[in-house]
Each structure stands twice: as C-alpha cells, then as structure tokens.
Design a protein around this motif. Sequence first.
Motif, short mmCIF file in Angstrom:
data_model
loop_
_atom_site.label_atom_id
_atom_site.label_comp_id
_atom_site.label_asym_id
_atom_site.label_seq_id
_atom_site.Cartn_x
_atom_site.Cartn_y
_atom_site.Cartn_z
N ASP A 61 0.92 -2.79 12.50
CA ASP A 61 1.35 -1.70 11.61
C ASP A 61 2.85 -1.80 11.32
OD1 ASP A 61 -1.19 -0.66 11.46
OD2 ASP A 61 -0.86 0.89 12.98
N THR B 295 5.60 -3.58 3.29
CA THR B 295 5.28 -2.78 2.10
C THR B 295 6.54 -2.15 1.51
OG1 THR B 295 3.60 -1.31 1.20
CG2 THR B 295 4.77 -0.52 3.14
N ARG C 120 0.85 -1.18 0.00
CA ARG C 120 0.00 0.00 0.00
C ARG C 120 0.88 1.24 0.00
NH1 ARG C 120 -1.79 -0.59 6.39
NH2 ARG C 120 0.12 0.33 7.27
N GLU D 52 4.17 -2.16 7.56
CA GLU D 52 5.00 -1.11 6.97
C GLU D 52 6.35 -1.66 6.52
OE1 GLU D 52 5.20 2.46 9.31
OE2 GLU D 52 3.05 2.41 9.74
N GLN E 212 2.31 4.43 1.74
CA GLN E 212 2.51 4.65 3.17
C GLN E 212 3.39 5.88 3.37
OE1 GLN E 212 1.34 2.61 5.80
NE2 GLN E 212 2.08 4.30 7.09
#
Length: 230
Positions: free
Chosen positions: A123, A130, A85, A127, A87
């Motif tokens: 998260d 990603t 995604r 993160e 970020q």
Amino acid sequence: MPPVVIDQAQLALFGETWTSRGGRLSRTPPQSSAQLGGLFEQAVGKSLAFMLGNIPVVLQRGNDLIPPSADCVEIGDVRIIGGVRPQNFDVVYRPDGVRFAFDAKTLNDRESIRKNWQNMINDLATEATTVHSRFPYAVVAFLVVLPEPGVPAPQRIAMIETLERLSRRVEVNDPIYRAEAISLVLWEPNNGGIISNIPEPDSPLRIEKLSEQVAAVYVSRYKGLPPHTA
C-alpha cells in the motif's frame, strides 16, 4: 517544520484499551484503530501548518477535489486523484495541486501484524506511486504505527529494512514508488510511551527525522514560489 509530538497521556488511553481487549484495538470508538491513526494525523497536520506560515488546519470529510480555502492544511479523508487510482490521505496540502500528502498506517495486534504487514508495504508503494505519477514534485510521507509487544524481533528487522528502502526520495527523478519520508513508531501500551531505541539512532525512520526530511525536500522544491513569496 516542528517535530511531530504525540501526547503520551492520550496514547496511554489507547494502551489501556489495547490491554483490556487482550492485545488489540476495536474498529469502533472509543480508542479505536481509526482514532489512533487520527492522533498522529492531527500532530502531523499541526506541524505542517506551522511550517507553512501557521496557516489554518481544516477537517475534510468528503470527496472534494479542491481545498475549502486557498491556503490551508486539510486533515481527515482528503481525496486525491492520482495516476493509479483515487486515494484518500490523512493530511494534504494542495494550494495549486498536491504539494504534500501523508498517511498514518496502523496495525494493532500480533496476528494482524504477522498477516498484513507485507500488504501494508504494498500500500505504501502504491500510494506513493499514485501521487508521484501525477504530481512528481509532491512530498509524500508516511507514519507506520505499531504496538511494540505485537512485533517479533525478526519481523521488526525485516520491516525496518524494507521501509528504509522505500524512503528518502530526494530528487524528482528518483523512483516514484518511494516516499520522501517514512517513520516507524513502536509504542508501549503500558504507559503510552514511544520506544526510544527502535529504530536505531542513525535510521531515517526515526520519528524526530520526519519533520526534518519533509521540510528539507519541501523547501528545495517550493522555496520562493507562491504562496511563499512574501
């Protein structure tokens, strides 16, 4: 990379606000939760820029997908389009794609810590994934910043064990959900000091080890490559 140093006097101002508000920070200035994260963000950006040759640190507030100059450290809201995604990260170095990405994570009262710390863990893993899924050589680092009075001992122990499992991604074929470096910072609202005996001295989560871990991995992956060939 120099150690990440936090101004105790500035952190003490957040402690005063935290105490006056009954053990919590506001989402709005002054001394908001976002500003607390910014205090750590700026310290990490400054240390990283020094390691990279004392290059400029620039503030980024937008969705620009390239840095504003060829060789700079960006702080603020830096957009990365990763494999999972888009970020935003707090500190990024991307001279030819993402080489370094850092986020500061803060939870600021007992109730928030109790309810949200596991979401925060999710998260961190997302993160890291990603970024690494698109930039496997990138160095990903996190700081988890919590007020010490808001963290019960059993929860603190579980948190340390989990964060240690998510850290120390040394090789590019290590799991992509792990970060190259994570530090846990417990701070004291009464005086702005950082608790010195938590985590344990041999834990990889110590804040003084963040710079060491980032520098070691960065050098192993990018030594002698542009723009570090001179």
